[in-house]
Design a protein around this motif. Structure first.
Motif, PDB file in Angstrom:
ATOM      1  N   MET A 144     -25.025 -21.252  -7.956  1.00 47.99           N
ATOM      2  CA  MET A 144     -26.144 -21.035  -7.067  1.00 47.99           C
ATOM      3  C   MET A 144     -25.582 -20.803  -5.660  1.00 47.99           C
ATOM      4  SD  MET A 144     -29.485 -23.494  -6.455  1.00 47.99           S
ATOM      5  CE  MET A 144     -30.217 -23.133  -8.028  1.00 47.99           C
ATOM      6  N   THR A 145     -26.072 -19.773  -5.010  1.00 44.66           N
ATOM      7  CA  THR A 145     -25.587 -19.474  -3.661  1.00 44.66           C
ATOM      8  C   THR A 145     -26.165 -20.472  -2.657  1.00 44.66           C
ATOM      9  OG1 THR A 145     -27.419 -17.991  -3.094  1.00 44.66           O
ATOM     10  CG2 THR A 145     -25.518 -17.009  -4.235  1.00 44.66           C
ATOM     11  N   GLN A 146     -25.582 -20.506  -1.484  1.00 47.31           N
ATOM     12  CA  GLN A 146     -26.073 -21.396  -0.432  1.00 47.31           C
ATOM     13  C   GLN A 146     -27.515 -21.056  -0.055  1.00 47.31           C
ATOM     14  OE1 GLN A 146     -23.847 -24.037  -0.686  1.00 47.31           O
ATOM     15  NE2 GLN A 146     -24.614 -24.278   1.383  1.00 47.31           N
ATOM     16  N   LYS A 147     -27.824 -19.755  -0.032  1.00 50.63           N
ATOM     17  CA  LYS A 147     -29.176 -19.320   0.304  1.00 50.63           C
ATOM     18  C   LYS A 147     -30.171 -19.806  -0.745  1.00 50.63           C
ATOM     19  CE  LYS A 147     -31.699 -15.234   1.776  1.00 50.63           C
ATOM     20  NZ  LYS A 147     -31.609 -13.792   2.075  1.00 50.63           N
ATOM     21  N   GLU A 148     -29.798 -19.685  -2.022  1.00 53.87           N
ATOM     22  CA  GLU A 148     -30.671 -20.163  -3.101  1.00 53.87           C
ATOM     23  C   GLU A 148     -30.824 -21.679  -3.054  1.00 53.87           C
ATOM     24  OE1 GLU A 148     -29.843 -16.834  -6.566  1.00 53.87           O
ATOM     25  OE2 GLU A 148     -28.350 -18.400  -6.213  1.00 53.87           O
ATOM     26  N   LEU A 149     -29.746 -22.363  -2.778  1.00 52.73           N
ATOM     27  CA  LEU A 149     -29.785 -23.822  -2.668  1.00 52.73           C
ATOM     28  C   LEU A 149     -30.710 -24.251  -1.525  1.00 52.73           C
ATOM     29  CD1 LEU A 149     -28.781 -26.625  -3.487  1.00 52.73           C
ATOM     30  CD2 LEU A 149     -26.811 -26.254  -1.987  1.00 52.73           C
ATOM     31  N   ALA A 150     -30.597 -23.586  -0.401  1.00 55.06           N
ATOM     32  CA  ALA A 150     -31.457 -23.910   0.747  1.00 55.06           C
ATOM     33  C   ALA A 150     -32.922 -23.645   0.397  1.00 55.06           C
ATOM     34  CB  ALA A 150     -31.043 -23.091   1.959  1.00 55.06           C
ATOM     35  N   TYR A 151     -33.189 -22.558  -0.321  1.00 56.50           N
ATOM     36  CA  TYR A 151     -34.553 -22.249  -0.733  1.00 56.50           C
ATOM     37  C   TYR A 151     -35.103 -23.338  -1.642  1.00 56.50           C
ATOM     38  CZ  TYR A 151     -38.539 -20.026  -2.886  1.00 56.50           C
ATOM     39  OH  TYR A 151     -39.791 -19.769  -3.346  1.00 56.50           O
ATOM     40  N   MET A 152     -34.315 -23.779  -2.593  1.00 58.82           N
ATOM     41  CA  MET A 152     -34.759 -24.824  -3.523  1.00 58.82           C
ATOM     42  C   MET A 152     -35.027 -26.132  -2.774  1.00 58.82           C
ATOM     43  SD  MET A 152     -35.051 -23.762  -6.626  1.00 58.82           S
ATOM     44  CE  MET A 152     -34.990 -25.254  -7.580  1.00 58.82           C
ATOM     45  N   GLU A 153     -34.139 -26.486  -1.868  1.00 57.41           N
ATOM     46  CA  GLU A 153     -34.334 -27.708  -1.092  1.00 57.41           C
ATOM     47  C   GLU A 153     -35.602 -27.619  -0.237  1.00 57.41           C
ATOM     48  OE1 GLU A 153     -30.589 -27.960   0.935  1.00 57.41           O
ATOM     49  OE2 GLU A 153     -29.658 -29.101  -0.697  1.00 57.41           O
ATOM     50  N   ASP A 154     -35.854 -26.451   0.338  1.00 54.58           N
ATOM     51  CA  ASP A 154     -37.082 -26.249   1.114  1.00 54.58           C
ATOM     52  C   ASP A 154     -38.316 -26.378   0.238  1.00 54.58           C
ATOM     53  OD1 ASP A 154     -35.670 -25.849   3.450  1.00 54.58           O
ATOM     54  OD2 ASP A 154     -35.902 -23.662   3.463  1.00 54.58           O
ATOM     55  N   ALA A 155     -38.265 -25.810  -0.948  1.00 55.51           N
ATOM     56  CA  ALA A 155     -39.402 -25.869  -1.869  1.00 55.51           C
ATOM     57  C   ALA A 155     -39.689 -27.312  -2.293  1.00 55.51           C
ATOM     58  CB  ALA A 155     -39.138 -24.996  -3.100  1.00 55.51           C
ATOM     59  N   ILE A 156     -38.645 -28.070  -2.552  1.00 57.91           N
ATOM     60  CA  ILE A 156     -38.807 -29.478  -2.932  1.00 57.91           C
ATOM     61  C   ILE A 156     -39.432 -30.264  -1.780  1.00 57.91           C
ATOM     62  CG2 ILE A 156     -37.545 -31.609  -3.465  1.00 57.91           C
ATOM     63  CD1 ILE A 156     -35.552 -29.761  -5.046  1.00 57.91           C
ATOM     64  N   LYS A 157     -38.937 -30.056  -0.572  1.00 55.82           N
ATOM     65  CA  LYS A 157     -39.491 -30.750   0.599  1.00 55.82           C
ATOM     66  C   LYS A 157     -40.942 -30.337   0.846  1.00 55.82           C
ATOM     67  CE  LYS A 157     -36.853 -33.686   2.588  1.00 55.82           C
ATOM     68  NZ  LYS A 157     -37.244 -35.080   2.538  1.00 55.82           N
ATOM     69  N   HIS A 158     -41.235 -29.066   0.632  1.00 59.31           N
ATOM     70  CA  HIS A 158     -42.599 -28.571   0.806  1.00 59.31           C
ATOM     71  C   HIS A 158     -43.560 -29.301  -0.137  1.00 59.31           C
ATOM     72  CE1 HIS A 158     -45.820 -25.706   1.582  1.00 59.31           C
ATOM     73  NE2 HIS A 158     -45.944 -25.530   0.290  1.00 59.31           N
ATOM     74  N   GLU A 159     -43.181 -29.418  -1.398  1.00 61.13           N
ATOM     75  CA  GLU A 159     -44.014 -30.114  -2.379  1.00 61.13           C
ATOM     76  C   GLU A 159     -44.153 -31.594  -2.021  1.00 61.13           C
ATOM     77  OE1 GLU A 159     -45.875 -28.808  -4.680  1.00 61.13           O
ATOM     78  OE2 GLU A 159     -45.087 -26.796  -4.438  1.00 61.13           O
ATOM     79  N   GLU A 160     -43.069 -32.192  -1.572  1.00 54.95           N
ATOM     80  CA  GLU A 160     -43.094 -33.602  -1.169  1.00 54.95           C
ATOM     81  C   GLU A 160     -44.058 -33.809   0.005  1.00 54.95           C
ATOM     82  OE1 GLU A 160     -39.968 -36.600   0.956  1.00 54.95           O
ATOM     83  OE2 GLU A 160     -39.181 -35.368  -0.672  1.00 54.95           O
ATOM     84  N   ASN A 161     -43.978 -32.916   0.986  1.00 59.39           N
ATOM     85  CA  ASN A 161     -44.858 -33.023   2.154  1.00 59.39           C
ATOM     86  C   ASN A 161     -46.321 -32.828   1.778  1.00 59.39           C
ATOM     87  OD1 ASN A 161     -42.822 -33.560   3.996  1.00 59.39           O
ATOM     88  ND2 ASN A 161     -42.495 -31.414   4.493  1.00 59.39           N
ATOM     89  N   LEU A 162     -46.603 -31.856   0.913  1.00 59.84           N
ATOM     90  CA  LEU A 162     -47.979 -31.641   0.484  1.00 59.84           C
ATOM     91  C   LEU A 162     -48.540 -32.876  -0.224  1.00 59.84           C
ATOM     92  CD1 LEU A 162     -47.871 -27.957  -0.771  1.00 59.84           C
ATOM     93  CD2 LEU A 162     -49.203 -28.858   1.143  1.00 59.84           C
ATOM     94  N   ALA A 163     -47.758 -33.460  -1.106  1.00 57.14           N
ATOM     95  CA  ALA A 163     -48.211 -34.656  -1.823  1.00 57.14           C
ATOM     96  C   ALA A 163     -48.478 -35.803  -0.844  1.00 57.14           C
ATOM     97  CB  ALA A 163     -47.183 -35.069  -2.875  1.00 57.14           C
ATOM     98  N   LEU A 164     -47.623 -35.943   0.156  1.00 59.90           N
ATOM     99  CA  LEU A 164     -47.800 -37.010   1.150  1.00 59.90           C
ATOM    100  C   LEU A 164     -49.059 -36.780   1.986  1.00 59.90           C
ATOM    101  CD1 LEU A 164     -46.725 -39.553   2.526  1.00 59.90           C
ATOM    102  CD2 LEU A 164     -45.393 -38.053   4.019  1.00 59.90           C
ATOM    103  N   ILE A 165     -49.281 -35.553   2.419  1.00 63.70           N
ATOM    104  CA  ILE A 165     -50.477 -35.233   3.205  1.00 63.70           C
ATOM    105  C   ILE A 165     -51.738 -35.493   2.385  1.00 63.70           C
ATOM    106  CG2 ILE A 165     -51.789 -33.321   4.223  1.00 63.70           C
ATOM    107  CD1 ILE A 165     -48.996 -32.175   5.065  1.00 63.70           C
ATOM    108  N   ILE A 166     -51.716 -35.088   1.127  1.00 66.51           N
ATOM    109  CA  ILE A 166     -52.873 -35.310   0.265  1.00 66.51           C
ATOM    110  C   ILE A 166     -53.107 -36.807   0.058  1.00 66.51           C
ATOM    111  CG2 ILE A 166     -53.787 -34.995  -2.070  1.00 66.51           C
ATOM    112  CD1 ILE A 166     -52.329 -32.243  -2.066  1.00 66.51           C
ATOM    113  N   LYS A 167     -52.034 -37.549  -0.172  1.00 68.60           N
ATOM    114  CA  LYS A 167     -52.160 -38.998  -0.370  1.00 68.60           C
ATOM    115  C   LYS A 167     -52.790 -39.667   0.848  1.00 68.60           C
ATOM    116  CE  LYS A 167     -49.481 -43.108  -1.534  1.00 68.60           C
ATOM    117  NZ  LYS A 167     -48.161 -43.633  -1.861  1.00 68.60           N
ATOM    118  N   GLU A 168     -52.327 -39.286   2.033  1.00 71.26           N
ATOM    119  CA  GLU A 168     -52.887 -39.844   3.256  1.00 71.26           C
ATOM    120  C   GLU A 168     -54.347 -39.444   3.425  1.00 71.26           C
ATOM    121  OE1 GLU A 168     -50.195 -38.548   6.302  1.00 71.26           O
ATOM    122  OE2 GLU A 168     -48.680 -40.025   5.737  1.00 71.26           O
TER     123      GLU A 168
END
Length: 63
Positions: free
Chosen positions: A1-25
């Motif tokens: 996996m390239t660095q760009k792909e890795l960064a994209y995956m990490e961003d996507a994971i954080k995005h989902e985490e943030n959405l779940a947290l906002i919804i929970k709150e």
């Protein structure tokens, strides 16, 4: 996996985490049980997607 792909995956994971947290709150501020139920399902969906993305990233790391 390239660095760009890795960064994209990490961003996507954080995005989902943030959405779940906002919804929970947000759920904590709601009184309407139907809306709470709907939002709970949305939170579950985002939490599941976060787990799927994390597992995919771990699989790629093992390769």
């Amino acid at each position: 996996m390239t660095q760009k792909e890795l960064a994209y995956m990490e961003d996507a994971i954080k995005h989902e985490e943030n959405l779940a947290l906002i919804i929970k709150e947000s759920i904590n501020l709601l009184d309407d049980e139907n809306l709470v139920s709907f939002m709970q399902k949305q939170m579950d969906n985002h939490t599941a997607m976060q787990k799927k993305l994390t597992m995919l990233l771990e699989e790629k790391a093992d390769e």
